[in-house]
Design a protein around this motif. Structure first.
Motif, PDB file in Angstrom:
ATOM      1  N   LYS A 289       4.910  -4.613  -6.297  1.00 44.42           N
ATOM      2  CA  LYS A 289       4.146  -3.691  -7.126  1.00 44.42           C
ATOM      3  C   LYS A 289       3.359  -4.440  -8.202  1.00 44.42           C
ATOM      4  N   TYR A 290       3.742  -5.677  -8.502  1.00 47.11           N
ATOM      5  CA  TYR A 290       3.155  -6.402  -9.627  1.00 47.11           C
ATOM      6  C   TYR A 290       2.524  -7.742  -9.242  1.00 47.11           C
ATOM      7  N   THR A 291       2.577  -8.105  -7.966  1.00 46.37           N
ATOM      8  CA  THR A 291       1.966  -9.360  -7.552  1.00 46.37           C
ATOM      9  C   THR A 291       1.230  -9.147  -6.239  1.00 46.37           C
ATOM     10  N   THR A 292       0.542 -10.173  -5.764  1.00 51.29           N
ATOM     11  CA  THR A 292      -0.252 -10.050  -4.552  1.00 51.29           C
ATOM     12  C   THR A 292       0.589 -10.292  -3.309  1.00 51.29           C
ATOM     13  N   VAL A 293       0.073  -9.869  -2.165  1.00 53.61           N
ATOM     14  CA  VAL A 293       0.746 -10.089  -0.894  1.00 53.61           C
ATOM     15  C   VAL A 293       0.886 -11.580  -0.617  1.00 53.61           C
ATOM     16  N   SER A 294      -0.154 -12.348  -0.910  1.00 56.69           N
ATOM     17  CA  SER A 294      -0.120 -13.794  -0.650  1.00 56.69           C
ATOM     18  C   SER A 294       0.956 -14.470  -1.486  1.00 56.69           C
ATOM     19  N   ASN A 295       1.001 -14.165  -2.778  1.00 58.43           N
ATOM     20  CA  ASN A 295       2.037 -14.734  -3.639  1.00 58.43           C
ATOM     21  C   ASN A 295       3.430 -14.383  -3.132  1.00 58.43           C
ATOM     22  N   SER A 296       3.626 -13.116  -2.820  1.00 61.58           N
ATOM     23  CA  SER A 296       4.933 -12.655  -2.370  1.00 61.58           C
ATOM     24  C   SER A 296       5.370 -13.367  -1.101  1.00 61.58           C
ATOM     25  N   ALA A 297       4.439 -13.529  -0.165  1.00 54.82           N
ATOM     26  CA  ALA A 297       4.772 -14.159   1.113  1.00 54.82           C
ATOM     27  C   ALA A 297       5.139 -15.620   0.941  1.00 54.82           C
ATOM     28  N   PHE A 298       4.345 -16.350   0.179  1.00 58.72           N
ATOM     29  CA  PHE A 298       4.614 -17.781   0.015  1.00 58.72           C
ATOM     30  C   PHE A 298       5.894 -18.036  -0.792  1.00 58.72           C
ATOM     31  N   ILE A 299       6.110 -17.231  -1.826  1.00 61.91           N
ATOM     32  CA  ILE A 299       7.311 -17.429  -2.644  1.00 61.91           C
ATOM     33  C   ILE A 299       8.559 -17.044  -1.855  1.00 61.91           C
ATOM     34  N   THR A 300       8.481 -15.958  -1.097  1.00 59.36           N
ATOM     35  CA  THR A 300       9.619 -15.577  -0.255  1.00 59.36           C
ATOM     36  C   THR A 300       9.928 -16.684   0.748  1.00 59.36           C
ATOM     37  N   GLY A 301       8.901 -17.412   1.161  1.00 63.67           N
ATOM     38  CA  GLY A 301       9.098 -18.533   2.076  1.00 63.67           C
ATOM     39  C   GLY A 301       9.958 -19.642   1.508  1.00 63.67           C
ATOM     40  N   MET A 302      10.196 -19.593   0.201  1.00 60.27           N
ATOM     41  CA  MET A 302      11.076 -20.585  -0.421  1.00 60.27           C
ATOM     42  C   MET A 302      12.493 -20.520   0.129  1.00 60.27           C
ATOM     43  N   ASP A 303      12.863 -19.399   0.747  1.00 63.17           N
ATOM     44  CA  ASP A 303      14.227 -19.319   1.272  1.00 63.17           C
ATOM     45  C   ASP A 303      14.462 -20.326   2.386  1.00 63.17           C
ATOM     46  N   VAL A 304      13.377 -20.827   2.992  1.00 69.83           N
ATOM     47  CA  VAL A 304      13.515 -21.874   4.001  1.00 69.83           C
ATOM     48  C   VAL A 304      14.103 -23.131   3.371  1.00 69.83           C
TER      49      VAL A 304
ATOM     50  N   VAL B  62       0.832  -1.203   0.000  1.00 67.32           N
ATOM     51  CA  VAL B  62       0.000   0.000   0.000  1.00 67.32           C
ATOM     52  C   VAL B  62       0.866   1.252   0.000  1.00 67.32           C
ATOM     53  N   GLY B  63       1.948   1.229   0.778  1.00 70.04           N
ATOM     54  CA  GLY B  63       2.809   2.405   0.907  1.00 70.04           C
ATOM     55  C   GLY B  63       3.533   2.761  -0.367  1.00 70.04           C
ATOM     56  N   ILE B  64       4.020   1.751  -1.089  1.00 66.51           N
ATOM     57  CA  ILE B  64       4.761   2.009  -2.322  1.00 66.51           C
ATOM     58  C   ILE B  64       3.840   2.564  -3.400  1.00 66.51           C
ATOM     59  N   GLY B  65       2.649   1.939  -3.555  1.00 66.29           N
ATOM     60  CA  GLY B  65       1.693   2.406  -4.551  1.00 66.29           C
ATOM     61  C   GLY B  65       2.329   2.506  -5.920  1.00 66.29           C
ATOM     62  N   SER B  66       2.253   3.672  -6.527  1.00 66.13           N
ATOM     63  CA  SER B  66       2.837   3.887  -7.855  1.00 66.13           C
ATOM     64  C   SER B  66       4.161   4.641  -7.772  1.00 66.13           C
ATOM     65  N   GLY B  67       4.679   4.823  -6.565  1.00 66.63           N
ATOM     66  CA  GLY B  67       5.917   5.570  -6.390  1.00 66.63           C
ATOM     67  C   GLY B  67       7.150   4.683  -6.455  1.00 66.63           C
TER      68      GLY B  67
ATOM     69  N   ASP C 299       6.103 -12.068  -9.691  1.00 63.62           N
ATOM     70  CA  ASP C 299       6.512 -13.305  -9.027  1.00 63.62           C
ATOM     71  C   ASP C 299       7.969 -13.642  -9.319  1.00 63.62           C
ATOM     72  N   LEU C 300       8.443 -13.308 -10.506  1.00 62.85           N
ATOM     73  CA  LEU C 300       9.844 -13.580 -10.851  1.00 62.85           C
ATOM     74  C   LEU C 300      10.788 -12.767  -9.964  1.00 62.85           C
ATOM     75  N   TRP C 301      10.407 -11.520  -9.690  1.00 61.45           N
ATOM     76  CA  TRP C 301      11.217 -10.697  -8.798  1.00 61.45           C
ATOM     77  C   TRP C 301      11.248 -11.306  -7.392  1.00 61.45           C
ATOM     78  N   ILE C 302      10.119 -11.846  -6.948  1.00 62.64           N
ATOM     79  CA  ILE C 302      10.045 -12.415  -5.598  1.00 62.64           C
ATOM     80  C   ILE C 302      10.852 -13.703  -5.504  1.00 62.64           C
ATOM     81  N   VAL C 303      10.885 -14.495  -6.586  1.00 63.58           N
ATOM     82  CA  VAL C 303      11.716 -15.700  -6.591  1.00 63.58           C
ATOM     83  C   VAL C 303      13.185 -15.325  -6.390  1.00 63.58           C
ATOM     84  N   ALA C 304      13.630 -14.308  -7.126  1.00 64.56           N
ATOM     85  CA  ALA C 304      15.015 -13.841  -6.970  1.00 64.56           C
ATOM     86  C   ALA C 304      15.250 -13.306  -5.566  1.00 64.56           C
ATOM     87  N   CYS C 305      14.232 -12.666  -5.013  1.00 61.27           N
ATOM     88  CA  CYS C 305      14.303 -12.135  -3.653  1.00 61.27           C
ATOM     89  C   CYS C 305      14.535 -13.254  -2.641  1.00 61.27           C
ATOM     90  N   ALA C 306      13.896 -14.410  -2.832  1.00 55.64           N
ATOM     91  CA  ALA C 306      14.061 -15.531  -1.915  1.00 55.64           C
ATOM     92  C   ALA C 306      15.512 -15.999  -1.865  1.00 55.64           C
TER      93      ALA C 306
END
Length: 290
Positions: free
Chosen positions: A87-102, A27-32, A147-154
């Motif tokens: 900015k391009y995916t949902t909170v749920s997707n981001s959270a679960f994919i970031t969880g891949m770092d486990v 929400v904070g980032i929005g379009s900025g 989602d591709l950005w979040i995979v790299a983030c993990a």
């Protein structure tokens, strides 16, 4: 209560802040510019930690600066990738994919330290990849851009945990964490200078709301607890606490943003969650004598 149990509970509470912060960041980032958001987030964390742990500032040395820099690189990269992806995916997707770092943490430990990987790790990887496929693959075999950005983030966050584990016992972690926050603030600010979308004094109330929550709770609190906690907890045990992050994030996304918790997220997330449990649980059962 033993220190390892105390820090285990603190880490779990910290993952709650992490999970909820997904919504505040989105929400904070929005379009900025995500770099401006990160700049203020880390700057707030740096100021707060420098004030609270003022007596530790005199312990800053070349060694602590070096450690802060080495653990700061993957953390900064991970935050960049995560903020852009949100900015391009949902909170749920981001959270679960970031969880891949486990799952990535023990695998990267094998690649870096040449330690044997148990068979259950490979089983967990297969389950996690299937879950990842179900969540992020849309319209055939194409992945969502975010989602591709979040995979790299993990991957970046997994390297961060390994770096913290490597240096956590070499010196007092507090000075290194303070340098870590300063390094990430400067790095974010430098990228913000070259971002055409940068607005250095946003007038969006949601922006400052998100910065304050992320800076105080998800950054200053969590990274301090983690860096101290890894003096008493292994990387695998720290990774286990990350299992709570996607749960908190998904709940926050549904309640605050009204995101739909569809069957793909449920099935894919359940598979990733099961994969995480396979990694962390002791599955060696002794056969009973007849």
């Amino acid at each position: 209560m033993q220190k390892k149990h105390l820090f285990l509970l603190l880490l779990i509470s910290g993952t709650g802040f992490w999970g909820i912060s997904f919504t505040f960041v989105k929400v904070g980032i929005g379009s900025g510019s995500p770099y401006i958001f990160l700049f203020y987030k880390f700057l707030i964390a740096f100021v707060v930690l420098s004030t609270v742990f003022f007596n530790h500032l005199k312990k800053i040395s070349k060694k602590t600066v070096k450690i802060g820099f080495l653990i700061g690189i993957p953390l900064l990269v991970g935050n960049f990738l995560q903020s852009i992806g949100l900015k391009y995916t949902t909170v749920s997707n981001s959270a679960f994919i970031t969880g891949m770092d486990v799952l990535l943490i023990p695998i990267l430990k094998f690649a870096v330290y040449k330690k044997k990987v148990a068979n259950k790790i490979w089983l967990a990887c297969v389950l996690a990849l299937i879950g990842l496929y179900i969540i992020v693959v849309k319209d055939g075999l194409s992945l969502n851009y975010g989602d591709l950005w979040i995979v790299a983030c993990a991957f970046a966050f997994a390297f961060y945990v390994l770096q913290v584990g490597k240096y956590s016992k070499e010196a007092d972690p507090i000075p290194s964490v303070i340098i870590l926050m300063l390094f990430c603030a400067i790095g974010s600010g430098m990228f913000g200078i070259f971002d055409s979308q940068s607005v250095w004094i946003p007038k969006n109330f949601d922006f400052w709301n998100g910065v304050l929550f992320a800076g105080l709770f998800a950054t200053a609190f969590m990274y301090t607890v983690q860096n101290i906690g890894q003096r008493y907890l292994s990387e695998e045990k720290v990774a286990m606490t990350y299992l709570f992050e996607p749960i908190f994030a998904t709940i926050a996304g549904v309640i605050i943003l009204g995101e739909t918790f569809n069957k793909e997220i449920f099935i894919g997330g359940s598979l990733i969650f099961c994969a995480m449990l396979i990694v962390e649980l002791n599955l060696n059962f002794k056969r009973k004598k007849l």
